[in-house]
Design a protein around this motif. Structure first.
Motif, PDB file in Angstrom:
ATOM      1  N   ASP A 539      45.242  59.920  78.922  1.00  0.00           N
ATOM      2  CA  ASP A 539      46.009  59.660  80.134  1.00  0.00           C
ATOM      3  C   ASP A 539      47.454  59.440  79.708  1.00  0.00           C
ATOM      4  O   ASP A 539      47.788  58.412  79.112  1.00  0.00           O
ATOM      5  CB  ASP A 539      45.460  58.432  80.865  1.00  0.00           C
ATOM      6  CG  ASP A 539      46.115  58.236  82.229  1.00  0.00           C
ATOM      7  OD1 ASP A 539      47.349  58.056  82.268  1.00  0.00           O
ATOM      8  OD2 ASP A 539      45.384  58.258  83.245  1.00  0.00           O
ATOM      9  N   GLU A 540      48.297  60.409  80.025  1.00  0.00           N
ATOM     10  CA  GLU A 540      49.678  60.364  79.553  1.00  0.00           C
ATOM     11  C   GLU A 540      50.451  59.214  80.192  1.00  0.00           C
ATOM     12  O   GLU A 540      51.309  58.595  79.552  1.00  0.00           O
ATOM     13  CB  GLU A 540      50.373  61.699  79.844  1.00  0.00           C
ATOM     14  CG  GLU A 540      51.723  61.836  79.191  1.00  0.00           C
ATOM     15  CD  GLU A 540      52.261  63.255  79.287  1.00  0.00           C
ATOM     16  OE1 GLU A 540      53.328  63.505  78.706  1.00  0.00           O
ATOM     17  OE2 GLU A 540      51.618  64.111  79.930  1.00  0.00           O
ATOM     18  N   GLU A 541      50.126  58.906  81.440  1.00  0.00           N
ATOM     19  CA  GLU A 541      50.846  57.826  82.116  1.00  0.00           C
ATOM     20  C   GLU A 541      50.494  56.476  81.510  1.00  0.00           C
ATOM     21  O   GLU A 541      51.373  55.645  81.241  1.00  0.00           O
ATOM     22  CB  GLU A 541      50.517  57.842  83.608  1.00  0.00           C
ATOM     23  CG  GLU A 541      51.236  56.767  84.398  1.00  0.00           C
ATOM     24  CD  GLU A 541      50.938  56.837  85.885  1.00  0.00           C
ATOM     25  OE1 GLU A 541      51.300  55.890  86.604  1.00  0.00           O
ATOM     26  OE2 GLU A 541      50.336  57.856  86.325  1.00  0.00           O
ATOM     27  N   ASP A 542      49.194  56.224  81.285  1.00  0.00           N
ATOM     28  CA  ASP A 542      48.761  54.953  80.711  1.00  0.00           C
ATOM     29  C   ASP A 542      48.863  54.946  79.188  1.00  0.00           C
ATOM     30  O   ASP A 542      48.728  53.880  78.569  1.00  0.00           O
ATOM     31  CB  ASP A 542      47.317  54.658  81.110  1.00  0.00           C
ATOM     32  CG  ASP A 542      47.181  54.360  82.599  1.00  0.00           C
ATOM     33  OD1 ASP A 542      48.188  53.969  83.210  1.00  0.00           O
ATOM     34  OD2 ASP A 542      46.070  54.535  83.140  1.00  0.00           O
ATOM     35  N   GLU A 543      49.059  56.127  78.607  1.00  0.00           N
ATOM     36  CA  GLU A 543      49.133  56.294  77.150  1.00  0.00           C
ATOM     37  C   GLU A 543      47.909  55.673  76.464  1.00  0.00           C
ATOM     38  O   GLU A 543      48.012  54.835  75.573  1.00  0.00           O
ATOM     39  CB  GLU A 543      50.415  55.696  76.586  1.00  0.00           C
ATOM     40  CG  GLU A 543      51.656  56.507  76.929  1.00  0.00           C
ATOM     41  CD  GLU A 543      52.821  56.188  76.027  1.00  0.00           C
ATOM     42  OE1 GLU A 543      53.053  56.957  75.074  1.00  0.00           O
ATOM     43  OE2 GLU A 543      53.490  55.179  76.277  1.00  0.00           O
ATOM     44  N   THR A 600      50.077  51.507  72.525  1.00  0.00           N
ATOM     45  CA  THR A 600      49.599  50.876  73.760  1.00  0.00           C
ATOM     46  C   THR A 600      48.757  49.645  73.470  1.00  0.00           C
ATOM     47  O   THR A 600      48.851  48.637  74.176  1.00  0.00           O
ATOM     48  CB  THR A 600      48.781  51.897  74.578  1.00  0.00           C
ATOM     49  OG1 THR A 600      49.645  52.956  74.985  1.00  0.00           O
ATOM     50  CG2 THR A 600      48.158  51.252  75.809  1.00  0.00           C
TER      51      THR A 600
END
Length: 718
Positions: A539-543, A600
């Motif tokens: 998930d690129e947004e949540d990394e 993250t």
């Protein structure tokens, strides 16, 4: 709408292939599998769901079935007031993760069977594990609990309170599993994370008995911790870490966790001294413990570790292997008791297949001296150490036995092996534990990795066994056209979309098999799986990497798997593998994903490094870089294989490359690359002889004809 007008009016588990689910198919409970029919029925009838999660080899799952789920009165309440759903945690680790999270948060403990009561929307409002038929030890009686929950659900005010609790608990699950907690500065864990993890693990270790955990037990194998401790021992010279590794492996190999007759390891030990195990044998334990033993063998040179690993592989080949090559999941803990005198089988008992009395040893072993040596070696006494029988443990050394019996040590070893073979043969006549014949993609990946490492360290013949299993998984579970993986194969039935652990464990396995064999097709498969990980789980947004696929079923929370538990962290294995595969990709996205996950979750990794063992190793790999060994040869020199077998090299990446440039072009076609990646580019043979290149962090040794010399360069550069 369902095609079945009354899907919950009958037990539907006989339609399933999972052995665990089928074990409950004749219960009077109208069990449902977790599917849209059952969930729709709960919503339409506005009934709470009773969710029971377990697995085929689970002892207390069997106990609760016998005590409660076979009881007609209990079944009547379950069928009338609930939609009862039964789940095999080995098939659906996503569901298990979600509801185990809240069980651990609310009760402070977890385990199986997991019992959860859910709203018709799947949100939990009451949870626990095993419940007895009668109240005891502070646990409510299961039947009384069902009546209380049913009565509360029928009361509007109580129901509203239960729904409010379900909302709160669902938020707690999301906070625990779904919501990333990125570090404030966006940095990865610092370069001292391995040192912190090592010091924490050494302080927490049981230095008297080995492993972790005290106060009477239990003792679980912790292979992930052993891996980072071995790394610290070798690279940083931590002798305390080396000592903890050897103390733990010695205890596991000599105690009751290991099956001294047939090889392989049980699930865990119930006591602090590693004597009495929980007798089920899981594929994943035998894979990860074997890998730890191979590391321990290279680190210390202990032949006992090599022998235990080899005997574990032998056990898996003999008892957990499908005729076409894939690996089965488990052997159960229970089997019928067996009376050697009359040959009659009795009731199911835990461990009955594995324990011995002196009389049983004497009946199995022809020579009296051999039998006496075997009894003394493995502590077989009249009193026993488990319900009147003996779990075999190494109780006397060969040297002491030789002195006591007036024999040479070599003769003692020969006699012990002869006795073991006869005891093993006698054991084949006993009723066997049940075998769960599910073939799970991820667990097969773990064993393939172990065998591939065994091919490098012990015997290259293990590569064939690993390749057969990988071929089985690719044939039955991999859809090459779509680039997707199914999780489970059972008797021709293929179900359940793969989870991150399936893709990550199998990607590492394919990469490891390439490292063991130099066959480019395995590397190509690893890259295909890595692309699927990027597509479905990143998930690129949540990394972060989620445990369930983007295209998969939506649950009350989308879990991540960051900590090592009974299996390694799927996120940790994925990050390690993506870093390694980045060397063979024509882009930098794999390394970017791996670095993003570390950044993250840096706070969590640094706060509790022992629980994040695989991510600690990944973070260290990020800072130290891989030791790239590009091996260029048509015929691999025997000296190379001997050096690689004998030498523990943390972060080693074997990058085989054909000596012929035309063949290299064929490899690039297989991989879909336009040009050779740097790990192969301009690295041909020198002087027409096999050549090795060693590189780390953009520094490389001169071309060499000896692997040992290249490793010496790497040691000097470290």
């Amino acid at each position: 709408m369902s095609d079945d007008p009354d899907p919950t009016e009958r037990n539907r588990l006989d339609e399933e292939e999972s052995p665990y689910l089928r074990q409950h198919a004749d219960n009077p409970v109208n069990w449902q599998p977790w599917d849209e029919q059952a969930l729709e029925a709960a919503r339409e009838e506005n009934k709470p769901i009773f969710l029971s999660i377990g697995y085929a080899a689970c002892h207390w799952c069997h106990v609760m079935e016998e005590e409660s789920f076979q009881d007609e009165d209990v079944a009547e309440v379950l069928n009338e007031h609930f939609v009862p759903i039964k789940v095999d945690r080995e098939e659906r680790p996503d569901l298990d993760s979600v509801y185990m999270s809240i069980c651990q948060q609310v009760t402070g403990r977890g385990g199986w069977p997991l019992s959860a009561w859910l709203t018709p929307e799947g949100k939990p409002f009451y949870v626990g594990t095993y419940f007895p038929p009668e109240q005891k030890r502070g646990m409510p009686a299961f039947g009384d609990l069902l009546e209380d929950i049913a009565n509360s659900w029928s009361d509007p005010e109580d129901r509203e309170e239960m729904k409010n609790r379900a909302e709160q608990w669902t938020s707690a699950i999301e906070s625990d599993l779904s919501q990333p907690s990125p570090s404030t500065d966006g940095e990865t864990p610092g370069p001292d994370v391995l040192e912190t993890a090592t010091s924490t693990a050494v302080r927490g270790a049981d230095r008297e008995h080995g492993g972790w955990g005290g106060g009477g037990g239990p003792k679980f194998p912790q292979p992930g911790r052993l891996q980072f401790l071995a790394l610290a021992a070798e690279r940083d010279g931590r002798e305390d870490a080396r000592a903890v590794v050897t103390e733990t492996l010695d205890a596991m190999v000599s105690g009751g966790l290991f099956d001294h007759v047939g090889g392989g390891f049980h699930r865990y030990c119930t006591d602090q001294q590693w004597v009495v195990p929980h007798f089920e044998k899981m594929l994943y334990d035998n894979a990860e413990i074997a890998r730890a033993l191979l590391t321990g063998y290279q680190l210390t040179g202990s032949e006992e570790y090599a022998e235990a690993a080899a005997r574990t592989f032998e056990f898996v080949g003999r008892e957990l292997t499908h005729d076409e090559g894939g690996f089965y999941s488990t052997l159960g803990a229970q089997s019928p008791s067996f009376d050697d005198a009359d040959g009659e089988a009795g009731e199911d008992e835990e461990g009955a297949f594995y324990v011995w009395t002196p009389e049983q040893v004497e009946a199995a072993v022809e020579d009296e001296t051999d039998a006496a040596l075997f009894r003394d070696r493995f502590g077989v006494t009249e009193r026993g150490n488990f319900e009147g029988s003996t779990v075999l443990t190494i109780s006397e050394t060969v040297a002491d036995l030789a002195e006591e019996h007036g024999l040479d040590e070599s003769e003692v070893e020969q006699r012990l092996e002869r006795a073991r073979e006869q005891v093993f043969q006698a054991r084949t006549e006993r009723p066997r534990p049940d075998r769960d014949e599910k073939v799970l993609a991820g667990w097969n990946g773990l064993m393939i990795s172990a065998l591939a490492e065994g091919a490098v360290v012990l015997d290259d013949a293990y590569a064939e066994q690993a390749a057969d299993a990988l071929s089985f998984v690719r044939e039955h579970l991999w859809n090459e056209d779509e680039g997707t993986l199914k999780r489970r194969y059972k008797d021709g039935d293929v179900r359940i979309d793969g989870y991150l652990e399936d893709y990550a464990f199998l990607a590492r396995a394919a990469l490891d098999l390439y490292q063991a064999t130099g066959e480019v097709d395995h590397l190509a498969f690893a890259l295909d799986l890595a692309r699927a990980i990027e597509r479905e789980f990143w998930d690129e947004e949540d990394e972060t990497l989620y445990f369930t696929a983007e295209s998969g079923e939506s649950l009350v929370a989308r879990p991540q798997e960051l900590t090592d538990q009974s299996t390694p962290s799927s996120a940790g294995v994925a990050v390690q593998t993506l870093f390694a595969l980045d060397h063979f990709a024509d882009h930098d996205r794999f390394a970017g994903i791996a670095e993003g996950v570390l950044a993250t979750h840096a706070n969590d990794i640094e706060a509790s490094p022992m629980q994040h063992a695989s991510l600690v190793v990944a973070a260290d790999r990020y800072h130290e870089g891989d030791l790239e060994l590009t091996l260029v040869a048509e015929d691999v020199p025997a000296e190379w294989r001997e050096t690689l077998a004998d030498t523990y090299v943390p972060g080693r990446l074997l990058a085989w490359r054909p000596a012929d440039d035309a063949e290299l072009d064929e490899w690039l076609d297989v991989l879909g690359l336009d040009e050779a990646p740097p790990i192969w580019a301009d690295r041909g043979t020198r002087d027409g002889e096999p050549t090795v290149y060693a590189c780390r962090n953009f520094a490389c040794s001169p071309p060499d004809h000896e692997v040992a010399s290249a490793l010496d360069w790497a040691a000097e550069e470290a």
